[in-house]
Write a protein that holds these residues in place. Structure first.
Motif, PDB file in Angstrom:
ATOM      1  N   TRP A  50       0.848  -1.192   0.000  1.00 57.84           N
ATOM      2  CA  TRP A  50       0.000   0.000   0.000  1.00 57.84           C
ATOM      3  C   TRP A  50       0.884   1.244   0.000  1.00 57.84           C
ATOM      4  O   TRP A  50       1.956   1.271   0.596  1.00 57.84           O
ATOM      5  CB  TRP A  50      -0.963   0.004   1.188  1.00 57.84           C
ATOM      6  N   THR A  51       0.419   2.289  -0.661  1.00 62.41           N
ATOM      7  CA  THR A  51       1.239   3.486  -0.856  1.00 62.41           C
ATOM      8  C   THR A  51       0.429   4.742  -0.555  1.00 62.41           C
ATOM      9  O   THR A  51      -0.665   4.920  -1.099  1.00 62.41           O
ATOM     10  CB  THR A  51       1.753   3.549  -2.314  1.00 62.41           C
ATOM     11  N   ARG A  52       0.976   5.592   0.304  1.00 61.88           N
ATOM     12  CA  ARG A  52       0.367   6.886   0.596  1.00 61.88           C
ATOM     13  C   ARG A  52       1.458   7.953   0.566  1.00 61.88           C
ATOM     14  O   ARG A  52       2.633   7.673   0.810  1.00 61.88           O
ATOM     15  CB  ARG A  52      -0.309   6.885   1.977  1.00 61.88           C
ATOM     16  N   SER A  88      -9.482   0.017  -1.153  1.00 62.30           N
ATOM     17  CA  SER A  88      -8.548  -0.068  -2.275  1.00 62.30           C
ATOM     18  C   SER A  88      -9.298   0.007  -3.601  1.00 62.30           C
ATOM     19  O   SER A  88      -8.970   0.818  -4.474  1.00 62.30           O
ATOM     20  CB  SER A  88      -7.749  -1.370  -2.199  1.00 62.30           C
ATOM     21  N   LEU A  89     -10.292  -0.846  -3.776  1.00 59.52           N
ATOM     22  CA  LEU A  89     -11.053  -0.854  -5.021  1.00 59.52           C
ATOM     23  C   LEU A  89     -11.855   0.430  -5.192  1.00 59.52           C
ATOM     24  O   LEU A  89     -12.068   0.904  -6.306  1.00 59.52           O
ATOM     25  CB  LEU A  89     -11.976  -2.065  -5.058  1.00 59.52           C
ATOM     26  N   PHE A 103      -3.457   9.746  -0.388  1.00 63.79           N
ATOM     27  CA  PHE A 103      -2.631   9.578  -1.576  1.00 63.79           C
ATOM     28  C   PHE A 103      -2.885  10.765  -2.480  1.00 63.79           C
ATOM     29  O   PHE A 103      -4.016  10.984  -2.915  1.00 63.79           O
ATOM     30  CB  PHE A 103      -2.963   8.277  -2.317  1.00 63.79           C
ATOM     31  N   ASP A 104      -1.824  11.519  -2.751  1.00 62.75           N
ATOM     32  CA  ASP A 104      -1.924  12.694  -3.623  1.00 62.75           C
ATOM     33  C   ASP A 104      -1.098  12.416  -4.870  1.00 62.75           C
ATOM     34  O   ASP A 104       0.120  12.241  -4.784  1.00 62.75           O
ATOM     35  CB  ASP A 104      -1.410  13.931  -2.887  1.00 62.75           C
ATOM     36  N   ASP A 137      -3.264  -1.271  -4.076  1.00 66.19           N
ATOM     37  CA  ASP A 137      -3.607  -0.104  -3.272  1.00 66.19           C
ATOM     38  C   ASP A 137      -2.497   0.936  -3.395  1.00 66.19           C
ATOM     39  O   ASP A 137      -1.455   0.786  -2.774  1.00 66.19           O
ATOM     40  CB  ASP A 137      -3.784  -0.522  -1.814  1.00 66.19           C
ATOM     41  N   PRO A 138      -2.714   1.985  -4.203  1.00 68.79           N
ATOM     42  CA  PRO A 138      -3.915   2.297  -4.974  1.00 68.79           C
ATOM     43  C   PRO A 138      -4.042   1.429  -6.219  1.00 68.79           C
ATOM     44  O   PRO A 138      -3.061   0.817  -6.660  1.00 68.79           O
ATOM     45  CB  PRO A 138      -3.728   3.773  -5.340  1.00 68.79           C
TER      46      PRO A 138
END
Length: 406
Positions: A116-118, A280-281, A134-135, A242-243
């Motif tokens: 997962w990544t933010r 996520s989805l 998440f930008d 995710d994302p």
């Protein structure tokens, strides 16, 4: 639904004693300290069961270890390089050891390089709480200007690349370092958090792997482990990306309904299933969560119920972790679809009629703000989410209202 709670082990600031008070009856956990690709031994598995089953004062907690999340798939397996065959053999041994312990459900993912990544782990929301965000512009700034991935700018629109350059130019050195840490952060206790050099080394090893190649590697992995899972009585369930879109020039292959359809059909087995993560989805506007629950219902083995709020309807875009009933996913409609699936399973006599669920993520509120727990996993914020979800569940299941009405 069986209401569970994610726990990262003894270092988790949310203790087993806390979990017994929030309303959960089961625990979702993993051996995060074991390196990816290494066997989970019977002794380590038994130790985790014992930790979950015991309060601080030594008395029984009454909690059970219901779901493994995750038994990780190593990068070598995803790339089919280096020790990937040994890692698959070890994966099977770990599965056998888990099955012998009584485990039935194993969640995992097939995301390349980053889990997962933010970009922001404590983004302030209007009520004064905080959440993960998440930008896409900040991520592009990381990718193009901090990681300096060759050719990165070409993977973004001109508007995104231009705004990323502007933001990077305005960042202090501390802000640049913090963004890099946020993007590459691993789970607490994990051996897999990575430096920028680690990320670039993995990208170099992946090379120009295509979507079809990565998907083929996934199918190869499933063809090895799913027959073993069938024999052991295990249900494997893949967590979505995710994302849910390509990052760092690499494809992501579990982002849409079509992605799941391909993988579930490629290795058609009751042991090959889905972790339906609504957060996520839900970060993609073209994913219909209630519809996916209806269509994939028989193979949904685990549920993550959380919500995100998208900045716009771009497929590749920005979003933040919303309150559980306040994001872009119609959570009431999704839970209604889950309740219908559980009723269908009960009518069929399936032993897995009750699907394990956990309130995924949550906003830091009240005392969470001073506790500084693992980002995304505050105690009070998740408890609030679980209470909201439980209210919807009870209303839909009640004999006088909702789906229970005669």
């Amino acid at each position: 639904m069986r209401q569970t709670w994610r726990w990262f082990g003894p270092k988790d600031l949310c203790s087993i004693d806390d979990i017994t008070q929030v309303g959960a009856v089961g625990v979702v956990s993993a051996l995060h300290h074991v390196p990816n690709g290494v066997v989970w031994t019977k002794d380590e598995i038994a130790k985790r069961y014992q930790e979950i089953g015991t309060r601080k004062d030594g008395s029984p907690s009454g909690l059970t270890w219901d779901v493994v999340e995750s038994l990780p798939v190593s990068e070598d397996i995803k790339k089919q390089k280096n020790d990937w065959r040994e890692h698959i053999a070890n994966y099977k041994i770990s599965m056998r050891n888990l099955a012998e312990s009584g485990m039935e459900v194993i969640c995992y993912n097939f995301m390349p390089v980053l889990d997962w990544t933010r970009t922001d782990l404590r983004w302030t929301v209007p009520n004064g709480g905080s959440c993960m965000r998440f930008d896409i512009f900040d991520f592009a700034a990381f990718d193009i200007h901090i990681l300096k991935r060759p050719g990165a700018a070409a993977d973004y629109t001109n508007a995104i690349a231009d705004e990323a350059a502007r933001r990077f130019g305005d960042m202090s050195e501390d802000e640049k370092r913090q963004l890099g840490r946020n993007v590459t952060m691993g789970l607490p206790g994990s051996t897999e958090s990575m430096s920028l050099e680690d990320v670039q080394a993995h990208l170099d090893e992946y090379g120009s792997i295509t979507r079809d190649q990565l998907r083929a590697h996934f199918v190869d992995f499933l063809e090895e482990v799913v027959p073993e899972a069938e024999k052991l009585g295990l249900r494997l369930c893949c967590h979505p990306d995710d994302p849910p879109f390509a990052l760092l020039g690499l494809p992501r292959i579990m982002s849409t309904e079509a992605d799941y359809r391909y993988i579930l059909d490629a290795v058609d087995s009751s042991a090959n299933g889905m972790t339906l993560c609504s957060g996520s989805l839900g970060a993609r506007p073209d994913n219909d969560l209630p519809g996916m629950m209806e269509r994939f219902g028989p193979k949904v083995h685990f549920l993550h119920l959380r919500n995100v709020k998208r900045d716009n309807d771009d497929i590749v875009g920005s979003f933040f972790e919303a309150e559980h009933l306040a994001g872009d996913t119609d959570m009431v409609a999704l839970i209604a679809a889950i309740v219908r699936e559980e009723r269908r399973r009960k009518a069929e006599g399936r032993k897995d009629a009750i699907i394990p669920m956990r309130p995924d993520h949550g906003q830091d509120i009240l005392d969470d703000l001073g506790r500084r727990a693992q980002p995304g996993y505050p105690t009070i914020g998740r408890m609030k989410g679980l209470a909201e979800l439980r209210g919807v569940m009870m209303a839909l299941e009640h004999a006088e209202v909702g789906l229970g009405r005669r």
